[in-house]
Scaffold this motif. Structure first.
Motif, PDB file in Angstrom:
ATOM      1  N   MET A 131       0.822  -1.202   0.000  1.00  8.67           N
ATOM      2  CA  MET A 131       0.000   0.000   0.000  1.00  8.67           C
ATOM      3  C   MET A 131       0.863   1.261   0.000  1.00  8.67           C
ATOM      4  N   LYS A 132       1.944   1.239   0.760  1.00  6.75           N
ATOM      5  CA  LYS A 132       2.839   2.406   0.789  1.00  6.75           C
ATOM      6  C   LYS A 132       3.496   2.595  -0.575  1.00  6.75           C
ATOM      7  N   ARG A 133       3.890   1.509  -1.211  1.00  7.00           N
ATOM      8  CA  ARG A 133       4.481   1.614  -2.551  1.00  7.00           C
ATOM      9  C   ARG A 133       3.455   2.119  -3.567  1.00  7.00           C
ATOM     10  N   PHE A 134       2.233   1.592  -3.463  1.00  3.38           N
ATOM     11  CA  PHE A 134       1.190   1.962  -4.419  1.00  3.38           C
ATOM     12  C   PHE A 134       1.005   3.471  -4.463  1.00  3.38           C
ATOM     13  N   TYR A 135       0.996   4.092  -3.289  1.00  6.89           N
ATOM     14  CA  TYR A 135       0.740   5.531  -3.245  1.00  6.89           C
ATOM     15  C   TYR A 135       1.994   6.379  -3.471  1.00  6.89           C
ATOM     16  N   LEU A 136       3.042   5.753  -3.924  1.00  5.07           N
ATOM     17  CA  LEU A 136       4.165   6.521  -4.458  1.00  5.07           C
ATOM     18  C   LEU A 136       3.959   6.791  -5.941  1.00  5.07           C
ATOM     19  N   HIS A 137       3.038   6.056  -6.559  1.00  3.57           N
ATOM     20  CA  HIS A 137       2.758   6.226  -7.988  1.00  3.57           C
ATOM     21  C   HIS A 137       1.295   6.592  -8.249  1.00  3.57           C
ATOM     22  N   ASN A 138       0.506   6.709  -7.198  1.00  2.16           N
ATOM     23  CA  ASN A 138      -0.908   7.036  -7.335  1.00  2.16           C
ATOM     24  C   ASN A 138      -1.313   7.993  -6.222  1.00  2.16           C
ATOM     25  N   VAL A 139      -2.515   8.529  -6.358  1.00  2.00           N
ATOM     26  CA  VAL A 139      -3.042   9.436  -5.339  1.00  2.00           C
ATOM     27  C   VAL A 139      -4.444   8.991  -4.937  1.00  2.00           C
ATOM     28  N   VAL A 140      -4.882   9.447  -3.777  1.00  2.00           N
ATOM     29  CA  VAL A 140      -6.184   9.019  -3.277  1.00  2.00           C
ATOM     30  C   VAL A 140      -7.323   9.630  -4.088  1.00  2.00           C
ATOM     31  N   PHE A 141      -7.067  10.712  -4.841  1.00  2.00           N
ATOM     32  CA  PHE A 141      -8.099  11.281  -5.715  1.00  2.00           C
ATOM     33  C   PHE A 141      -8.561  10.250  -6.733  1.00  2.00           C
ATOM     34  N   ASP A 142      -7.615   9.436  -7.209  1.00  2.45           N
ATOM     35  CA  ASP A 142      -7.930   8.410  -8.207  1.00  2.45           C
ATOM     36  C   ASP A 142      -8.368   7.105  -7.560  1.00  2.45           C
ATOM     37  N   TYR A 143      -7.688   6.717  -6.488  1.00  2.00           N
ATOM     38  CA  TYR A 143      -7.938   5.426  -5.850  1.00  2.00           C
ATOM     39  C   TYR A 143      -8.033   5.607  -4.334  1.00  2.00           C
TER      40      TYR A 143
END
Length: 345
Positions: A114-126
């Motif tokens: 989860m920490k890695r995921f949000y290095l390439h994404n943002v909560v606005f999208d996911y």
């Protein structure tokens, strides 16, 4: 902790691709947040074209602009759901769904993903809730503790049914995001954590420390400090054995056990000169995390709920299944695929 261990870790994808400095990590998150904001506003403009309603566009952009999350608020919301991940791990543990020895690995891998995921994404999208569950389910596979999706979802829905509040989780809520998560992880699913190195340190210390009962107490307490480290960014800065040793030093200090004697016998002076500042930083970060977490759980939950409500108003409609823009793009895509299939016959 022999010299071979860091060399082995340096050959991993985690070392090559998932290591940062505090500055570079902050810059990456700020840049992601800025790009996410731009996608939200662009998505709202496109959605207004679907409605062909200028007034709606201005209202929605005003609502979104007034509720846009900062990088710090994004992190705060993600952190809350990381804590929920750990709570879920305890729930699955009580249900004997996973073996106790596997839970640490599943939990820490899920948090890592989860920490890695949000290095390439943002909560606005996911938004984090669905991503959290997908990361957890993916971690069960990676850590060789796979269960059927029905069995994974059942305890979640049992809680909803028992409390008579919340939203039931559907299988597709998790499965539909699996490829998105794997792609964001760059297909690198190996995750290394401090738990295993901490056990290796415990075994190694037995040859140097006579009071094995006290050493066992220190080792058990070390697991608590490693648990706390999961909520920090230490895994992006340092190697798992270093984090394990830092946690050991915190536990040893609490239990009045001197492990510096072990370190001076086990490492050369030059190595210790480089190692001690790292261990000091690890101890400080974990201690600060513990001090900051001494907050009323109700207050933390209310704060997360507030950010969640703001997120509803500033979600990117292009990624939101409930938006008109999302449904239109899905319909357009399906229609294009149908025409393409027909034309190829």
């Amino acid at each position: 902790m022999s010299s071979a261990k860091p060399q082995l870790f340096e050959q991993t994808s985690q070392y090559r691709h998932w290591r940062f400095t505090p500055t570079s990590l902050a810059q990456l998150r700020a840049a992601n947040n800025k790009q996410g904001v731009e996608r939200v506003l662009q998505g709202l403009r496109e959605e207004a074209q679907v409605d062909n309603d200028r007034n709606t566009l201005e209202t929605r952009i005003s609502e979104a602009t007034n509720n846009l999350l900062s990088p710090e608020e994004e992190l705060e919301l993600i952190d809350y759901y990381l804590q929920v991940t750990v709570a879920y791990a305890r729930m699955y543990g009580k249900g004997a769904i996973f073996k106790p020895e596997a839970l640490n690995n599943i939990k820490s891998t899920a948090v890592n993903f989860m920490k890695r995921f949000y290095l390439h994404n943002v909560v606005f999208d996911y938004p984090p809730k669905s991503i959290m569950l997908t990361c957890f389910y993916l971690a069960t596979k990676v850590e060789n503790s796979f269960i059927k999706i029905d069995d994974f979802v059942r305890p979640l829905n049992d809680v909803v049914d028992k409390n008579k509040k919340g939203v039931r989780t559907k299988n597709e809520d998790i499965l539909d995001l699996e490829f998105v998560v794997i792609q964001s992880l760059q297909f690198e699913l190996a995750a290394h954590h401090p738990y295993r190195p901490s056990y290796g340190l415990y075994l190694d210390m037995q040859a140097y420390i006579e009071n094995n009962n006290l050493l066992k107490e220190v080792y058990d307490r070390t697991q608590y400090y490693i648990d706390q480290s999961l909520f920090t960014d230490l895994i992006f800065y340092y190697q798992p054995p270093q984090i394990a040793l830092g946690a050991f030093k915190l536990a040893a200090k609490e239990k009045n056990l001197d492990i510096d004697m072990y370190l001076t016998q086990r490492f050369e002076a030059r190595s210790l000169e480089l190692l001690y500042p790292i261990l000091d930083d690890i101890q400080e970060v974990v201690a600060n995390r513990i001090n900051a977490s001494v907050v009323d759980k109700k207050e933390v939950k209310e704060r997360a709920a507030l950010i969640d409500r703001k997120l509803i108003l500033c979600r990117n409609p292009e990624k939101n299944p409930n938006s008109k823009l999302y449904r239109k793009k899905i319909a357009d895509r399906d229609e294009a695929q149908y025409v393409s299939d027909s034309g190829s016959e």
